[in-house]
Design an enzyme around this catalytic site. Structure first.
Site, mmCIF file in Angstrom:
data_model
loop_
_atom_site.group_PDB
_atom_site.id
_atom_site.type_symbol
_atom_site.label_atom_id
_atom_site.label_comp_id
_atom_site.label_asym_id
_atom_site.label_seq_id
_atom_site.Cartn_x
_atom_site.Cartn_y
_atom_site.Cartn_z
ATOM 1 C CG HIS A 1 25.459 -35.833 50.154
ATOM 2 N ND1 HIS A 1 24.137 -36.150 50.342
ATOM 3 C CD2 HIS A 1 25.470 -34.787 49.291
ATOM 4 C CE1 HIS A 1 23.386 -35.341 49.612
ATOM 5 N NE2 HIS A 1 24.163 -34.501 48.961
ATOM 6 N NE ARG B 1 18.039 -29.427 46.626
ATOM 7 C CZ ARG B 1 19.088 -30.188 46.356
ATOM 8 N NH1 ARG B 1 18.930 -31.363 45.760
ATOM 9 N NH2 ARG B 1 20.312 -29.822 46.702
ATOM 10 C CG ASP B 2 20.492 -32.706 48.749
ATOM 11 O OD1 ASP B 2 20.042 -33.654 48.093
ATOM 12 O OD2 ASP B 2 21.707 -32.436 48.796
ATOM 13 C CG HIS C 1 26.003 -29.868 48.531
ATOM 14 N ND1 HIS C 1 24.784 -29.246 48.723
ATOM 15 C CD2 HIS C 1 25.719 -31.177 48.312
ATOM 16 C CE1 HIS C 1 23.815 -30.140 48.626
ATOM 17 N NE2 HIS C 1 24.352 -31.326 48.370
ATOM 18 C CG ASN D 1 22.628 -33.122 52.243
ATOM 19 O OD1 ASN D 1 21.671 -33.821 51.958
ATOM 20 N ND2 ASN D 1 23.192 -32.312 51.379
ATOM 21 C CB CYS E 1 21.118 -37.730 45.014
ATOM 22 S SG CYS E 1 20.715 -37.273 43.312
#
Ligand code: HMG
Ligand code: MG
Length: 305
Positions: free
Chosen positions: A212, A20-21, A210, A252, A243
């Site tokens: 990055h 996803r990310d 979370h 990430n 993003c």
């Protein structure tokens, strides 16, 4: 060799966000079969929480416009969770139709990012999430709440801790079962991470982090979070990520880099590093560029480095 440190958990849950990310920022559309194979390989490597995709507006994130189709072709394994991002009730309807049983809403600690990412003020976006969380919980689904821009924002600069805590508290009050603290643009440092987790200490069992890795702080920040009592860490296979609505967000924390550190510290996580790195090399081949993960690079055969 394993050498433990005091004050660390015995086990960490890795919440894998590569599909996803990691992929949401890729300009070239990855075929749905490749995404399904990627997720299958991540499960083969031992990951048990794999964020699969997003049910957001398809023109906002074209790469994930195939969310429903992905869930059709994905072979869901017993014991593996496949949460998805959902911004609003329309997204929830689509996700529930696709058989999803775990979702994540994503709030921002700052007004500018809320506007750019969700076309809403912070307050309006929380109002948008409230019925999503209520309905999802009513349907028996777990709901993660992300807070983005926890430490810095590309437009607003430093983000005051109280501002982050307020948004976090609203998500918890709404009924989120987990809260992921996001350093969307990777500017935070371990002192800030420790201070934020301490401020949310009452909710420790529900906290995740979370990071990055824009400024190379992701692993140091993770270690600080583990020492502060967090046991769920988001990471992206091969360090994919970014993003689309925050240019300064790069990859990430790479799952392999995390696994290497956890292995060295003797912390259990259930992931096979060799198999995971092989998957990231395979995915890098599909994307046409090497993985940014230091561990993937270090473990690669010489001719592939
Ligand atoms: P909007 O344009 O304000 O939407 O976008 P709207 O509510 O005004 O609706 C406009 C039209 O879109 C309507 O159709 C809706 O039905 C449709 P029309 O009536 O005009 O025909 N629509 C949808 N269609 C499909 N699926 C939906 C959906 N919603 C509305 N879910 C919206 C608002 C929230 C939808 C939009 O801003 C959006 O999709 N944003 C998502 C952006 C995104 O995915 N960003 C990346 C994820 S966040 C992130 O990466 C950070 C994180 O990793 C943590 C960290 O690092 O900090 C999580
Ligand atoms: Mg992110």
């Amino acid at each position: 060799m394993k050498t433990t440190l005091e004050g660390l958990p015995e086990r960490v849950t890795i919440y894998e966000v590569g599909a996803r990310d990691g992929l949401q920022n890729e300009k070239t559309i990855v075929p749905v079969e490749v995404k399904a194979e990627f997720i299958g390989r991540l499960a083969d490597a031992g990951l048990t929480t794999i964020e699969a995709t997003s049910f957001v507006h398809p023109t906002w994130v074209p790469q994930l416009a195939d969310a429903a189709r992905l869930l059709e072709v994905l072979e869901r394994r017993p014991g593996v969770r496949y949460p998805v991002l959902v911004p609003n009730e329309k997204g929830l309807d689509r996700a529930l139709d696709a058989g999803v049983d775990e979702i994540a809403v994503f709030a921002s600690a700052t007004e500018t990012f809320a506007r750019r990412n969700l076309n809403r003020t912070v307050e309006e976006s929380l109002a948008m999430f409230a019925p999503v969380v209520e309905r999802a919980r009513g349907a028996g689904a777990g709901v993660r709440g992300y807070v983005s821009m926890c430490f810095g924002d590309p437009w607003e600069g430093d983000v005051p801790l109280d501002q982050v805590v307020q948004v976090a508290q609203r998500l918890l009050d709404m009924g989120c079962t987990e809260l992921s603290l996001g350093d969307t643009i990777g500017v935070g440092t371990p002192g800030q991470v420790t201070a934020l987790i301490d401020a949310l200490e009452d909710h420790l069992p529900r906290l995740a982090v979370h990071f990055h890795d824009t400024y190379g702080q992701a692993l140091a920040n993770t270690l600080a979070a583990l020492r502060a009592g967090v046991t769920t860490v988001d990471a992206s296979a091969g360090g994919l990520g970014g993003c689309p609505y925050a240019d300064s967000a790069t990859g990430n924390l790479a799952t392999e880099d995390l696994v290497w550190m956890l292995n060295g510290l003797g912390i259990e996580h259930g992931v096979d590093l060799t198999s995971l790195a092989e998957t990231s090399r395979w995915m890098a081949g599909r994307l046409g560029r090497p993985s940014p993960s230091r561990v993937v690079q270090a473990l690669s055969p010489k001719e592939q480095q």
